[in-house]
Motif scaffolding. Structure first.
Motif, short mmCIF file in Angstrom:
data_model
loop_
_atom_site.label_atom_id
_atom_site.label_comp_id
_atom_site.label_asym_id
_atom_site.label_seq_id
_atom_site.Cartn_x
_atom_site.Cartn_y
_atom_site.Cartn_z
N UNK A 390 0.74 -1.24 0.18
CA UNK A 390 0.01 -0.02 -0.19
C UNK A 390 0.79 1.32 -0.01
N UNK A 391 2.27 1.30 -0.10
CA UNK A 391 2.98 2.30 -0.08
C UNK A 391 3.73 2.45 1.21
N UNK A 392 4.68 2.99 1.21
CA UNK A 392 5.53 3.33 2.25
C UNK A 392 4.93 4.23 3.29
N UNK A 393 4.91 3.79 4.52
CA UNK A 393 4.36 4.72 5.48
C UNK A 393 2.79 4.33 5.62
N UNK A 394 2.39 3.52 5.15
CA UNK A 394 0.96 2.90 5.29
C UNK A 394 0.68 2.70 6.62
N UNK A 395 1.56 1.60 7.05
CA UNK A 395 1.47 1.21 8.47
C UNK A 395 2.53 1.63 9.41
N UNK A 396 2.39 2.53 10.21
CA UNK A 396 3.75 2.96 11.27
C UNK A 396 3.43 2.83 12.55
N UNK A 397 4.61 2.98 13.33
CA UNK A 397 4.44 3.35 14.71
C UNK A 397 4.20 4.74 15.11
#
Length: 429
Positions: A390-397
Motif C-alpha cells: 500500500x506504499x511506504x508509511x501506510x502502516x507505522x509506529x
DNA sequence: TCTGGGGTCCTAGGACCC
DNA sequence: TCTGGGGTCCTAGGACCC
C-alpha cells in the motif's frame, strides 16, 4: 599467463542515468535540458547533455538556480529511486546475458569479465550490448573495455566524451593506452579523489600517465595501498578484483534532511521513528540483525546559526531486526544527545555489527523467548508486506506522528511510479 | 523557502596484555 | 649513554566511491 592474455573487463555505464530513466517514460523530454534533484530537492545529481551544455554544474544547490531553470526551460525532477532501482535491475539483467561474470558496481554501472577475445570481437560485443540495452530499456549506455577495472573506467570515459567513438572504446595497445593516460587529468582517475589530486598536483603529477611514472614506494607513501593499487591498474596490472557476489553489508542506515528546521524533541522523535522503521525494513530485507544502533542529529552547517553535531550509540540487549527493539534504543540515545535551542536540519540512524539472522548467537534467554521472537518476526513481516503493497508509511509506529510534518522532506517535482505501481499506469483509451 | 544519501576501506595512535 | 618490546584490539578521522 602473459599480460596480454588477461581477460577483457568491460565497464558499462548508463548515460545521465536518472535523467534517462525519466525520459524513457516521458519521451517529450528528449532534446530538452533536464535535471534530477537529490533527496529533499536539495542539489542537482543528474543532468541531461543539454543541461550540461547550459553550464549547470553537478551538485549545485537547486534553490540558487530557480530563475535560471525558468529562463532556460529546464525540466526539473525530484529523485524517484523506486523508478531508478527498477530500471537498473532491468539493465543488469540484460547485461548478464552477455557474461555471467558481472559486478553490479553501482546503480548505473556494471563491470563484466568478457574473457579473452579478439579486438574486433570486443568491439562488436560492446556495440551489441549498447544496442540491446537501448532497444529493450530505452536507456543509452557507453562501454569501455580494457585489461583492468581502472583502465576500463578510463576507456568508458573516453567512449562517453568522444562522439567519433560511437559509445565504445577498447584500450588495448600500449601506445594507445599511453596517449590516453596523458590526456586524463589525475583528478579524473577512479580512486583519486580531490584531496589526493591536490597532493599529487603539488608534486607535479598532473595526469594519469604522470602517476604511472612514479615508483611503487613513492605512490604508497603518498596515497597508501589504495593509491598503489590504482597506479598498478593504470600500468595494466589487475589489483582490483571483480566482485560478482556483493560482500555482506557492514552497515544499514537511513538519514534525511528536514523540509524545514526542527527544534523540538517531539519532532525529532517522530523523524527518528520514521528513519528507524525504514532502516529496519532494509535490514530485514537483507535477512540481517543488528547489534549496535548509532544516531546523529545536526544543525545546518551552511547557516550562521549556532552549530551542534550530536552523536551517540548503544548496543542492543540482543541482536535484532525487530523495529521496536531498535526504536527503544534509538529514542534513548536521542534523549541523551538532544540539546534544546538549536535549529536541527538533519538526523540519521545507522545500524552496525550486522550478522545474518540465522547465524545469530543464541543465548539461554533467546531460548526462553523463542516463541516471542517468532511472533515479533511475523509482526514485522506483516508490516513490511503492508507497506510494500500500500506504499511506504501506510502502516507505522505511533511515535512517527500523524499528518504532514515540518521534517518531511520536500519532493515537489516527483514523477510517477511508472514501473512499480499499478495505480500510476496510464489507462488504455 | 534554501546545499543528498548511503556506503566502504585504510591508518595512526592509544589502551591493554604478556 | 642505555628507561622493554611486540602483538592485538579499538576508535576516530580521513579518504574514496556513486
Amino acid at each position: 599467463m602473459s599480460a596480454d592474455r588477461l581477460p577483457y573487463i568491460a565497464m558499462v555505464d548508463c548515460n545521465n542515468f536518472y535523467v534517462s530513466c525519466e525520459r524513457v517514460f516521458q519521451p517529450v523530454l528528449e532534446g530538452l535540458p533536464v535535471v534530477v534533484l537529490s533527496n529533499n530537492d536539495g542539489c542537482i545529481i543528474s543532468r541531461s547533455n543539454e543541461a550540461k551544455a547550459l553550464g549547470i554544474p553537478m551538485g549545485a544547490p537547486a534553490h540558487k538556480l530557480q530563475h535560471f531553470f525558468a529562463a532556460h526551460g529546464v525540466r526539473v525532477f525530484s529523485s524517484n529511486y523506486a523508478l531508478y532501482g527498477d530500471m537498473s535491475a532491468r539493465v543488469q539483467d540484460i547485461l548478464s546475458r552477455f557474461s555471467p561474470r558481472l559486478e553490479a558496481y553501482s546503480i548505473d554501472e556494471c563491470f563484466l569479465d568478457i574473457g579473452e577475445l579478439s579486438l574486433e570481437r570486443a568491439h562488436a560485443l560492446a556495440q551489441e550490448m549498447r544496442k540491446t540495452v537501448g532497444q529493450w530499456t530505452g536507456i543509452p549506455v557507453c562501454v569501455g573495455i580494457a585489461r583492468t577495472k581502472t583502465l576500463a573506467k578510463i576507456a568508458n570515459r573516453v567512449a562517453k566524451k568522444t562522439p567519433e567513438k560511437n559509445g565504445v572504446c577498447v584500450l588495448e595497445s600500449p601506445a594507445e593506452i599511453t596517449t590516453t593516460l596523458q590526456s586524463i587529468d589525475i583528478g579524473d582517475v577512479w580512486g583519486i579523489g580531490r584531496r589526493s589530486a591536490d597532493k599529487l598536483r603539488a608534486r607535479s603529477v598532473r595526469t594519469a600517465y604522470d602517476l604511472t611514472r612514479r615508483t611503487q614506494d613513492w605512490v604508497r607513501d603518498m596515497l597508501t595501498v589504495c593509491g598503489l593499487r590504482t597506479m598498478l591498474e593504470l600500468r595494466g596490472i589487475p589489483c582490483i578484483e571483480l566482485e560478482q557476489v556483493a560482500p555482506p553489508a557492514q552497515s544499514v542506515s537511513c538519514s534525511r534532511s528536514f523540509g524545514q528546521r526542527v527544534t523540538s524533541l517531539e519532532a525529532l522523535e517522530e523523524a527518528i521513528t520514521s528513519y528507524v522503521q525504514r532502516a529496519g525494513e532494509k535490514l530485514r530485507r537483507k535477512g540481517l540483525v543488528a547489534q549496535v544502533v548509532q544516531l546523529v542529529i545536526q544543525t545546518n552547517r551552511f547557516a550562521d546559526d549556532p552549530q551542534y553535531f550530536g552523536k551517540g550509540q548503544a548496543a542492543l540487549p540482543t541482536p535484532s531486526a525487530f523495529t521496536p527493539d531498535i526504536l527503544t534504543a534509538a529514542l534513548q540515545i536521542l534523549r541523551k544527545i538532544y540539546r534544546p535551542g538549536f535549529l536541527y536540519q538533519k538526523a540519521g540512524v545507522v545500524l552496525l555489527e550486522l550478522c545474518p539472522e540465522n547465524q545469530r548467537q543464541c543465548t539461554f534467554s533467546d531460548f526462553l523467548h523463542n516463541d516471542e521472537r517468532k511472533e515479533q518476526k511475523r509482526l514485522m513481516q506483516a508490516m513490511d508486506a503492508a507497506n510494500q503493497r500500500f506504499g511506504r508509511g501506510s502502516l507505522q509506529f505511533a511515535s512517527a506522528g500523524l499528518g504532514a510534518k515540518d521534517w518531511h522532506m520536500r519532493q515537489q517535482q516527483l514523477s510517477k511510479k511508472f514501473t512499480t505501481s499499478w495505480a500510476e499506469l496510464p489507462t488504455a483509451k
